[in-house]
Design a protein around this motif. Structure first.
Motif, PDB file in Angstrom:
ATOM      1  N   LEU A   1       0.807  -1.218   0.000  1.00 34.20           N
ATOM      2  CA  LEU A   1       0.000   0.000   0.000  1.00 34.20           C
ATOM      3  C   LEU A   1       0.841   1.268   0.000  1.00 34.20           C
ATOM      4  O   LEU A   1       0.289   2.378   0.032  1.00 34.20           O
ATOM      5  CB  LEU A   1      -0.938  -0.003   1.209  1.00 34.20           C
ATOM      6  CG  LEU A   1      -2.066  -1.040   1.173  1.00 34.20           C
ATOM      7  CD1 LEU A   1      -2.802  -1.072   2.507  1.00 34.20           C
ATOM      8  CD2 LEU A   1      -3.035  -0.753   0.040  1.00 34.20           C
ATOM      9  N   GLY A   2       2.167   1.124  -0.006  1.00 36.32           N
ATOM     10  CA  GLY A   2       3.028   2.300  -0.052  1.00 36.32           C
ATOM     11  C   GLY A   2       3.122   3.050   1.252  1.00 36.32           C
ATOM     12  O   GLY A   2       3.401   4.253   1.268  1.00 36.32           O
ATOM     13  N   ILE A   3       2.917   2.376   2.368  1.00 39.05           N
ATOM     14  CA  ILE A   3       2.986   3.009   3.691  1.00 39.05           C
ATOM     15  C   ILE A   3       4.431   2.992   4.186  1.00 39.05           C
ATOM     16  O   ILE A   3       5.158   2.014   4.011  1.00 39.05           O
ATOM     17  CB  ILE A   3       2.056   2.267   4.673  1.00 39.05           C
ATOM     18  CG1 ILE A   3       0.586   2.480   4.249  1.00 39.05           C
ATOM     19  CG2 ILE A   3       2.275   2.738   6.110  1.00 39.05           C
ATOM     20  CD1 ILE A   3      -0.403   1.629   5.017  1.00 39.05           C
ATOM     21  N   ASN A   4       4.858   4.087   4.795  1.00 40.20           N
ATOM     22  CA  ASN A   4       6.203   4.201   5.356  1.00 40.20           C
ATOM     23  C   ASN A   4       6.238   3.469   6.699  1.00 40.20           C
ATOM     24  O   ASN A   4       5.723   3.962   7.696  1.00 40.20           O
ATOM     25  CB  ASN A   4       6.557   5.677   5.535  1.00 40.20           C
ATOM     26  CG  ASN A   4       7.961   5.869   6.096  1.00 40.20           C
ATOM     27  OD1 ASN A   4       8.827   5.006   5.958  1.00 40.20           O
ATOM     28  ND2 ASN A   4       8.161   7.003   6.735  1.00 40.20           N
ATOM     29  N   TYR A   5       6.858   2.293   6.727  1.00 34.88           N
ATOM     30  CA  TYR A   5       6.787   1.422   7.893  1.00 34.88           C
ATOM     31  C   TYR A   5       8.165   0.824   8.185  1.00 34.88           C
ATOM     32  O   TYR A   5       9.100   0.895   7.370  1.00 34.88           O
ATOM     33  CB  TYR A   5       5.811   0.265   7.640  1.00 34.88           C
ATOM     34  CG  TYR A   5       6.407  -0.766   6.702  1.00 34.88           C
ATOM     35  CD1 TYR A   5       7.028  -1.908   7.215  1.00 34.88           C
ATOM     36  CD2 TYR A   5       6.415  -0.570   5.327  1.00 34.88           C
ATOM     37  CE1 TYR A   5       7.638  -2.821   6.352  1.00 34.88           C
ATOM     38  CE2 TYR A   5       7.009  -1.471   4.473  1.00 34.88           C
ATOM     39  CZ  TYR A   5       7.623  -2.599   4.994  1.00 34.88           C
ATOM     40  OH  TYR A   5       8.235  -3.489   4.160  1.00 34.88           O
ATOM     41  N   ILE A   6       8.282   0.218   9.356  1.00 33.35           N
ATOM     42  CA  ILE A   6       9.444  -0.602   9.703  1.00 33.35           C
ATOM     43  C   ILE A   6       8.952  -1.782  10.532  1.00 33.35           C
ATOM     44  O   ILE A   6       7.999  -1.656  11.310  1.00 33.35           O
ATOM     45  CB  ILE A   6      10.514   0.210  10.478  1.00 33.35           C
ATOM     46  CG1 ILE A   6      11.824  -0.556  10.557  1.00 33.35           C
ATOM     47  CG2 ILE A   6      10.019   0.582  11.862  1.00 33.35           C
ATOM     48  CD1 ILE A   6      12.620  -0.571   9.281  1.00 33.35           C
TER      49      ILE A   6
ATOM     50  N   LYS B   1      -4.084   2.401   6.239  1.00 32.36           N
ATOM     51  CA  LYS B   1      -3.994   3.255   5.061  1.00 32.36           C
ATOM     52  C   LYS B   1      -5.126   4.284   5.039  1.00 32.36           C
ATOM     53  O   LYS B   1      -4.912   5.470   4.745  1.00 32.36           O
ATOM     54  CB  LYS B   1      -4.048   2.401   3.788  1.00 32.36           C
ATOM     55  CG  LYS B   1      -3.940   3.191   2.481  1.00 32.36           C
ATOM     56  CD  LYS B   1      -2.587   3.867   2.330  1.00 32.36           C
ATOM     57  CE  LYS B   1      -2.433   4.480   0.949  1.00 32.36           C
ATOM     58  NZ  LYS B   1      -1.119   5.174   0.794  1.00 32.36           N
ATOM     59  N   ALA B   2      -6.327   3.850   5.361  1.00 26.85           N
ATOM     60  CA  ALA B   2      -7.465   4.768   5.382  1.00 26.85           C
ATOM     61  C   ALA B   2      -7.259   5.864   6.419  1.00 26.85           C
ATOM     62  O   ALA B   2      -7.569   7.044   6.177  1.00 26.85           O
ATOM     63  CB  ALA B   2      -8.754   3.991   5.662  1.00 26.85           C
ATOM     64  N   CYS B   3      -6.731   5.497   7.581  1.00 27.44           N
ATOM     65  CA  CYS B   3      -6.454   6.491   8.616  1.00 27.44           C
ATOM     66  C   CYS B   3      -5.422   7.510   8.132  1.00 27.44           C
ATOM     67  O   CYS B   3      -5.571   8.713   8.330  1.00 27.44           O
ATOM     68  CB  CYS B   3      -5.941   5.799   9.874  1.00 27.44           C
ATOM     69  SG  CYS B   3      -7.149   4.788  10.744  1.00 27.44           S
ATOM     70  N   LEU B   4      -4.364   7.018   7.507  1.00 21.47           N
ATOM     71  CA  LEU B   4      -3.306   7.907   7.036  1.00 21.47           C
ATOM     72  C   LEU B   4      -3.799   8.845   5.938  1.00 21.47           C
ATOM     73  O   LEU B   4      -3.265   9.944   5.763  1.00 21.47           O
ATOM     74  CB  LEU B   4      -2.116   7.084   6.533  1.00 21.47           C
ATOM     75  CG  LEU B   4      -1.371   6.279   7.607  1.00 21.47           C
ATOM     76  CD1 LEU B   4      -0.350   5.353   6.967  1.00 21.47           C
ATOM     77  CD2 LEU B   4      -0.704   7.216   8.604  1.00 21.47           C
ATOM     78  N   GLU B   5      -4.810   8.422   5.206  1.00 23.19           N
ATOM     79  CA  GLU B   5      -5.404   9.258   4.163  1.00 23.19           C
ATOM     80  C   GLU B   5      -6.433  10.233   4.736  1.00 23.19           C
ATOM     81  O   GLU B   5      -7.045  11.004   4.005  1.00 23.19           O
ATOM     82  CB  GLU B   5      -6.065   8.379   3.097  1.00 23.19           C
ATOM     83  CG  GLU B   5      -5.087   7.536   2.288  1.00 23.19           C
ATOM     84  CD  GLU B   5      -4.158   8.375   1.442  1.00 23.19           C
ATOM     85  OE1 GLU B   5      -4.632   9.360   0.836  1.00 23.19           O
ATOM     86  OE2 GLU B   5      -2.949   8.064   1.394  1.00 23.19           O
ATOM     87  N   GLY B   6      -6.627  10.171   6.052  1.00 26.11           N
ATOM     88  CA  GLY B   6      -7.597  11.052   6.688  1.00 26.11           C
ATOM     89  C   GLY B   6      -9.032  10.635   6.493  1.00 26.11           C
ATOM     90  O   GLY B   6      -9.957  11.437   6.683  1.00 26.11           O
TER      91      GLY B   6
END
Length: 603
Positions: A213-218, A593-598
């Motif tokens: 999903l292209g999320i910046n994670y570790i 992802k939905a949260c990060l997209e607001g």
């Protein structure tokens, strides 16, 4: 510039308020849930496509009489924004009207329409379909409808399953192309949108979905290498279920050309390593999360990490804890005078091999899967005597009987993602009923297998529900690979008539007065089984008191505390067996992802 300076609308919460749980959901048994299999005779000549299309048309303006009286609807984020199961025609109609907007179009996949039969009198028509939901976050969804005959040539919806497939305008959560391994990219480690803790099947699956999903994670792993969570287990450890149930997301990790049907611990570790390198998963090994503190104003978690001898801090909006469904905190019965025992004593978590115990006397406390694995090792090592202590009746399933049932879905032909959708979207009560039906038929041909065990003193629970054991007890059963025959043959002494009450210098005293001496005592007594208790060591006891318990079923038949937002914003519990981790990780990632997209899912 740090992305944490952006608008707080990116925070996923309920109205921007930190809610406190004052009363946790009690766990219920599967038998207490409504729902049963339909009794129906359906002709092979029925036009399944026409029936499915007609009944799906009801959903644009449903009435109670469109559903069977005992209808069931399970929704995973599609309409309700949560994991929900509803029972009964009136309740389903009411909730559906509340959540489903007018004009929603449901498109049947004609090739999936068919009659599903389970015995001579249990059948229904089923078909897969797709639809879109326009409310934020806009999403593409899918479902399966199951239909039974009504009165006067009518059909009614008996079971309805709906789930989110993907967020519109975002990448596909089920697709990830290989890329350069993380260790070779030499990226600078800083702050992240999401931090995942624990690189077992839950952590790896979640990290892969976040990557897709292209999320910046570790992904943080306390062990020195990926796969050590398996590699460090006892020498003969293998999975008890077929290889295809253990696949990680995307392409098949464990192919029949390379891996055995019963994956060993080293095969699992090897597959995990190859998967991480293939997809370039962002992972830091030898890194332990020591503490996490939530800033309610900034909506940020600040993490304290131990990386070897060095301590670091890291910030993240979302924290996913993948610490094991059993929490990996050993559960050992409290038996007085423990310090008096002079022999070797350990919990199964520390067990490696029985090869150094040849000619010695041993006690195994417990009769679940791990206890039988240890027993099999001990029999191979030719110990002088082995006593298995059974504290409660055990549900035993013959591996050679259940595997054909599992392989109806999980095999080398059916795509894993399709098998997961058929299997994992079913309401728990229906999955339980179908499993009981299949196991009863599979075991009816060999009653002597179980009679012989009981004659040897092994207490069987023949009426247990495997779903209760998996979703509530997290164990308490034995998937028999053949070692039960050794018990039935008298090669193992069963002690199932009394409890251990005290240690002596050379063994255990039991409640019936008998003393059994042993050079070695192994406690195969499981784990605490509540990740909330491990979370308390990380986020603090007061904060953990606000969280829902992890695992067990709520009153609707959904897992408590798993895969959904907790009372702390941006905190998630992830766990389950390999197949559950693979399937449910997609929903955790989609919610993040939905949260990060607001545009968080609203329930």
């Amino acid at each position: 510039m740090s992305f944490f300076l952006g608008p707080v609308a990116r925070y996923c919460g309920v109205g921007g308020v930190l809610h406190q749980i004052t009363r946790r959901s009690p766990s219920v048994k599967v038998a207490d849930l409504p729902g049963s299999l339909p009794l129906a005779n359906i002709s092979d000549t029925v036009d399944c496509v026409a029936v499915a299309q007609k009944c799906l048309a009801y959903l644009s303006k449903p009435e109670s009489n469109h559903f069977a009286a005992d209808a069931i609807w399970r929704d995973i984020l599609a309409f309700t924004g949560n994991f929900r199961t509803f029972y009964g025609s009136d309740r389903i109609t009411s909730v559906w009207r509340q959540h489903c907007k007018k004009g929603t179009t449901f498109t049947v996949h004609p090739e999936t329409a068919q009659v599903a039969r389970f015995g001579p009198s249990i059948a229904w028509v089923q078909a897969a379909f797709e639809f879109d939901v326009s409310s934020e976050p806009a999403r593409s969804c899918a479902g399966i409808v199951s239909l039974v005959p009504g009165d006067e040539d009518t059909w009614k919806i008996w079971m309805l399953r709906t789930w989110v497939e993907n967020l519109q305008g975002c990448a596909n959560v089920d697709t990830l192309r290989p890329r350069v391994p993380f260790a070779e990219r030499k990226e600078e480690v800083g702050d992240f949108e999401c931090v995942v803790v624990g690189a077992g099947q839950g952590g790896l699956s979640t990290a892969g979905r976040l990557e897709a999903l292209g999320i910046n994670y570790i992904l943080l792993e306390s062990n020195a290498a990926i796969g050590d969570n398996w590699r460090n287990r006892f020498d003969s450890a293998t999975l008890h279920t077929p290889r295809n149930m253990a696949q990680l997301p995307f392409e098949r990790t464990f192919t029949s050309e390379t891996y055995s049907q019963w994956l060993s611990k080293d095969e699992l570790a090897d597959g995990y390593n190859k998967w991480v390198n293939k997809y370039g998963i962002n992972v830091l090994t030898s890194t332990t999360l020591k503490a996490a503190r939530w800033d309610d104003q900034l909506r940020i978690w600040t993490l304290t990490l131990r990386c070897g001898a060095e301590e670091k801090t890291m910030k993240t909006q979302h924290l996913v804890l993948c610490l094991g469904a059993g929490s990996q905190i050993p559960s050992v019965p409290s038996i007085p005078n423990r310090s008096a025992y002079s022999g070797e004593m350990l919990h199964s978590v520390a067990y490696k091999s029985s090869q150094n115990w040849t000619g010695k006397n041993a006690i195994i406390v417990g009769t679940g899967n791990t206890a039988h694995d240890v027993l099999e090792d001990m029999l191979s090592a030719n110990l002088a005597s082995i006593t298995m202590v059974q504290r409660s009746p055990t549900y035993v399933i013959a591996q050679d009987r259940i595997v054909p049932l599992l392989e109806q879905l999980y095999n080398d032909t059916i795509p894993i993602e399709l098998a997961d959708r058929i299997d994992k979207t079913a309401p728990i009560c229906i999955g339980s009923a179908l499993t009981k039906l299949g196991l009863a038929a599979a075991t009816a041909h060999e009653p002597c297998r179980y009679d012989d065990l009981e004659r040897a003193g092994f207490k069987l629970d023949r009426s247990a529900d495997i779903m209760d054991l998996l979703y509530i007890r997290l164990g308490g059963h034995h998937l028999d690979k053949g070692v039960s025959r050794e018990i039935a043959a008298g090669k193992v002494r069963m002690k199932s008539d009394a409890e251990p009450v005290e240690f002596t210098s050379s063994g255990l005293i039991f409640s019936d007065g008998e003393t059994i001496n042993a050079d070695v005592i192994i406690f195969c007594t499981g784990f605490v089984g509540n990740m909330r208790e491990m979370a308390a060591d990380i986020i603090g006891g007061e904060a953990a008191d606000r969280l829902e318990d992890f695992w067990g079923l709520d009153s609707e038949g959904e897992l408590r505390g798993a895969y959904k937002p907790l009372s702390y914003p941006g905190l998630w519990f992830m766990g389950g067996d390999c197949s559950m981790a693979r399937f449910y990780s997609r929903f955790v990632a989609l919610q993040i992802k939905a949260c990060l997209e607001g545009q968080p899912f609203k329930s």
